[in-house]
Design a protein around this motif. Structure first.
Motif, mmCIF file in Angstrom:
data_model
loop_
_atom_site.group_PDB
_atom_site.id
_atom_site.type_symbol
_atom_site.label_atom_id
_atom_site.label_comp_id
_atom_site.label_asym_id
_atom_site.label_seq_id
_atom_site.Cartn_x
_atom_site.Cartn_y
_atom_site.Cartn_z
ATOM 1 N N ALA A 149 0.847 -1.201 0.000
ATOM 2 C CA ALA A 149 0.000 0.000 0.000
ATOM 3 C C ALA A 149 0.877 1.244 0.000
ATOM 4 N N ARG A 150 0.659 2.101 -0.968
ATOM 5 C CA ARG A 150 1.444 3.337 -1.081
ATOM 6 C C ARG A 150 0.644 4.558 -0.642
ATOM 7 N N ARG A 151 -0.646 4.379 -0.494
ATOM 8 C CA ARG A 151 -1.483 5.497 -0.064
ATOM 9 C C ARG A 151 -2.748 4.940 0.585
ATOM 10 N N ILE A 152 -3.385 5.786 1.353
ATOM 11 C CA ILE A 152 -4.654 5.448 2.008
ATOM 12 C C ILE A 152 -5.717 6.380 1.432
ATOM 13 N N ALA A 153 -6.767 5.818 0.890
ATOM 14 C CA ALA A 153 -7.872 6.600 0.337
ATOM 15 C C ALA A 153 -9.067 6.482 1.271
ATOM 16 N N VAL A 154 -9.458 7.592 1.850
ATOM 17 C CA VAL A 154 -10.572 7.629 2.799
ATOM 18 C C VAL A 154 -11.740 8.340 2.136
ATOM 19 N N VAL A 155 -12.883 7.698 2.092
ATOM 20 C CA VAL A 155 -14.073 8.273 1.472
ATOM 21 C C VAL A 155 -15.131 8.447 2.552
ATOM 22 N N GLY A 156 -15.651 9.660 2.671
ATOM 23 C CA GLY A 156 -16.653 9.961 3.682
ATOM 24 C C GLY A 156 -16.009 10.484 4.945
ATOM 25 N N GLY A 157 -16.829 10.629 5.972
ATOM 26 C CA GLY A 157 -16.314 11.079 7.256
ATOM 27 C C GLY A 157 -16.764 12.484 7.607
ATOM 28 N N THR A 158 -16.876 12.733 8.890
ATOM 29 C CA THR A 158 -17.192 14.060 9.405
ATOM 30 C C THR A 158 -15.921 14.688 9.964
ATOM 31 N N GLU A 159 -16.048 15.973 10.398
ATOM 32 C CA GLU A 159 -14.874 16.629 10.976
ATOM 33 C C GLU A 159 -14.364 15.878 12.201
ATOM 34 N N ALA A 160 -15.285 15.364 13.024
ATOM 35 C CA ALA A 160 -14.860 14.623 14.210
ATOM 36 C C ALA A 160 -14.123 13.344 13.824
ATOM 37 N N GLY A 161 -14.629 12.633 12.822
ATOM 38 C CA GLY A 161 -13.961 11.410 12.374
ATOM 39 C C GLY A 161 -12.597 11.686 11.778
ATOM 40 N N TRP A 162 -12.503 12.742 10.953
ATOM 41 C CA TRP A 162 -11.206 13.103 10.378
ATOM 42 C C TRP A 162 -10.226 13.516 11.464
ATOM 43 N N SER A 163 -10.726 14.240 12.475
ATOM 44 C CA SER A 163 -9.863 14.655 13.572
ATOM 45 C C SER A 163 -9.285 13.442 14.301
ATOM 46 N N ALA A 164 -10.135 12.448 14.577
ATOM 47 C CA ALA A 164 -9.653 11.242 15.258
ATOM 48 C C ALA A 164 -8.653 10.485 14.389
ATOM 49 N N LEU A 165 -8.976 10.325 13.108
ATOM 50 C CA LEU A 165 -8.097 9.582 12.209
ATOM 51 C C LEU A 165 -6.751 10.272 12.062
ATOM 52 N N LEU A 166 -6.776 11.596 11.880
ATOM 53 C CA LEU A 166 -5.526 12.328 11.701
ATOM 54 C C LEU A 166 -4.680 12.288 12.975
ATOM 55 N N THR A 167 -5.319 12.397 14.138
ATOM 56 C CA THR A 167 -4.568 12.345 15.395
ATOM 57 C C THR A 167 -3.908 10.992 15.583
#
Length: 620
Positions: A149-167
């Motif tokens: 895997a060379r990249r992760i493609a994330v489809v969907g999500g809210t600001e709270a979900g993106w915040s958790a994933l990025l953290t």
């Protein structure tokens, strides 16, 4: 390991086996009733003897006759007295034997009770051990990203979900001293929790919020004229589509006249000059004052042979106007391990597309240069997270992923909805697909078709609770409250070689809202069949279910054809039931020890690995 069940019941002691007072009274009453005729007869004999003695004293009866009568009464009374004494002795012996028997039975029961209590203590100690093992056994395991895997493609999500994933992804990277660049086009501070975490770890993240921080940002401003022209031409293509080769040619000629290190504001002024018909007059346009008379003449001469360039130069000027202040107050700064480039939500869609394209193009160029000088580095040693990839043209995202692949830099693309470009990234070779909560039915239908009909997964209740608890808490900007910044004992720095895992977990618990809230709700992690509550629920991956996914839930590929529900909540790292091992890695020692390996993997969590990015999932 299955739940240990309820604790063994402590044996209750039986009632003491004392002699029943009522039984004694009944026995004595029975004896008294039996001996009552003898007592009456004895009393009559005593009465007769007394009467005979009285008659003798008054002279009514001869003494000899009275003595004979008393002797006869005594002869009759003696056996009666013996019978009464024997009866009393027998009753005492009977009661004594009964007391002895009951005392013996009581001692026997007490011995049995002590034995049962000792057995209970042993069983309770064993139950406590099973309970400790059950409660401390890992139920949140890592989901390993495949090596290809060379990249992760994330489809969907809210600001709270993106915040958790990025953290969580950021924590995984800085733990090993990796380099992280976040391009946040969401309009919200989805990296705000990660900024708090890095500050608690003693790192200084470099944050630029555009357009306010354009003068401080110098990404791409120190490159040579050819590369700067290519970056600016690509930026113009995103907002004012045209011929990319023509735009690059115009900008290269402008740089040839003004110099390769010229500020963007003067480039914009030069484009405005080229777009003016006829002779110029600096007094009519204050922007032209930035150009000397000699430079204006050279620009006129350079473009005199191609009068059709004027229209395109005007379009270029409009596209580059938002960048007039770029790098005007930039200073030489030390290397920063964490860099965040975000757009202000008030800037508008046009500026968001322009700033995002410029940043992505500049990063792609820098990646190409570094790859040419050093070659590819450690896979996923560096990471670029693009939040809101929908706002950028597809060719800009593709160029970023290709440049990152040459340097073995990991790329995480976050799309708001399942558009054509997002679905293409999900299906692309070398892409690790991730699905989060879908914003509408159309997007959910596209993702459901990609996952397949009838798919479903198991999800932990903690995922639902935490997503609902912290939904809507993402701040609008990256302005931090100085009262929340904690003075660390270690010196503050821009980069760290590595951070100890336990130290990182402690900082996640203390510095992020996810860690604090998860610690408070940690009892939800231990709900089990022991108290009649199943901690896992079934989630359907249909149109309705994808729109109702918890905010931190992510759907990732499983070991088979069925996908797995994972949790991006970084606070799960602080739970005692979390481990960095995958289910397969944890099953190997269990199988060697004779225990059966887990059969069903159901829940996951994104967490930092020792050497790689991974997710965590619990085992049912």
């Amino acid at each position: 390991m299955p739940p240990p069940g309820p604790p063994p019941r402590r044996p209750t002691p039986a009632e003491r086996a004392d002699v029943d007072a009522e039984w004694e009274r009944n026995k004595r009453r029975s004896e008294a009733e039996t001996n009552r005729p003898l007592f009456v007869g004895l009393c009559l004999l005593v009465l007769i003897s007394t009467v005979l003695l009285l008659l003798t004293m008054v002279g009514a009866m001869p003494l000899l006759l009275a003595v004979l009568g008393c002797a006869a009464c005594l002869v009759v009374a003696f056996p009666v007295l013996l019978v009464l004494a024997q009866s009393r002795s027998d009753m005492g012996a009977l009661l004594a034997r009964e007391r002895t028997r009951r005392r013996t039975e009581q001692e026997k029961r007490e011995q049995e009770l002590r034995k049962r209590q000792e057995e209970h203590a042993a069983r309770y100690s064993e139950w406590q051990h099973r309970k400790r093992v059950y409660e401390s056994q890992p139920c949140w395991h890592a989901v390993e990203i495949p090596e290809e895997a060379r990249r992760i493609a994330v489809v969907g999500g809210t600001e709270a979900g993106w915040s958790a994933l990025l953290t969580t992804l950021g924590a995984a990277l800085i733990k090993d001293g990796g380099d992280l660049t976040v391009v946040d086009l969401s309009g919200r501070a989805v990296a705000g929790q990660f900024v708090s975490l890095t500050q608690r770890c003693g790192l200084i993240p470099r944050v630029w919020v555009l357009p306010a921080d354009l003068p401080r940002m110098k990404i791409g401003a120190t490159l040579n004229s050819r590369r700067r022209a290519a970056i600016l031409a690509a930026t113009a293509q995103a907002v004012e589509p045209g011929d990319a080769a023509t735009d690059r040619s115009i900008l290269e000629r402008v740089f040839a006249v003004l110099g390769g290190d010229v500020e963007i504001v003067r480039v914009v002024a030069a484009l405005g000059l080229i777009g003016l018909p006829g002779e110029d007059d600096a007094r009519d346009d204050p922007a032209l004052v930035l150009l000397t008379r000699s430079e204006r003449e050279q620009l006129r001469e350079a473009f005199a042979a191609d009068p059709e360039i004027a229209a395109r130069a005007s379009a270029l000027r409009r596209a580059l106007l938002p960048f007039e202040g770029l790098g005007s107050r930039a200073e030489q700064e030390p290397y920063a391990q964490v860099k965040i480039i975000a757009t202000d939500r008030t800037a508008g869609e046009f500026a968001e597309r322009a700033y995002g394209t410029y940043t992505v193009e500049a990063l792609s160029t820098l990646l190409d240069l570094r790859a040419a000088r050093r070659g590819p580095g450690r896979p996923w040693g560096r990471m670029i997270v693009l939040c809101g990839a929908d706002a950028l043209p597809e060719w800009a995202v593709r160029r970023l992923t290709e440049s990152a692949e040459r340097l073995a830099t990991g790329v995480v693309l976050l799309y708001r909805r399942a558009g054509e470009n997002a679905l293409a990234q999900l299906r692309a070779e070398g892409s690790f697909p991730v699905v989060m909560r879908q914003p509408d039915a159309e997007s959910a239908a596209a993702v459901a078709g990609l996952l397949g009909t009838g798919k479903r997964g198991r999800m932990h209740r903690l995922t639902e609770i935490m997503g609902a608890a912290l939904h809507g808490t993402t701040p609008d900007g990256y302005a931090t409250d100085t009262s929340e910044q904690v003075t660390a004992a270690s010196p503050v720095r821009y980069a760290a070689k590595s951070i100890a895992p336990l130290t990182l977990v402690r900082h996640i618990r203390a510095a992020t809202a996810w860690g604090k809230a998860t610690s408070q709700a940690s009892e939800q992690d231990t709900l089990s069949a022991e108290n009649g509550v199943d901690p896992l629920t079934t989630q359907r991956f249909d149109v309705y279910g994808l729109q109702r996914l918890p905010h931190t839930a992510v759907i990732v590929p499983g070991s088979g054809d069925d996908p797995v529900v994972a949790d991006a909540n970084p606070g799960i790292l602080a739970l005692p039931t979390a481990t960095l091992k995958t289910v397969e890695e944890a099953a190997v020692p269990a199988a060697e020890g004779g225990a059966a390996p887990p059969e069903e993997t159901t829940e996951a969590h994104v967490g930092p690995p020792p050497e790689r990015l991974d997710w965590r999932r619990p085992v049912a």
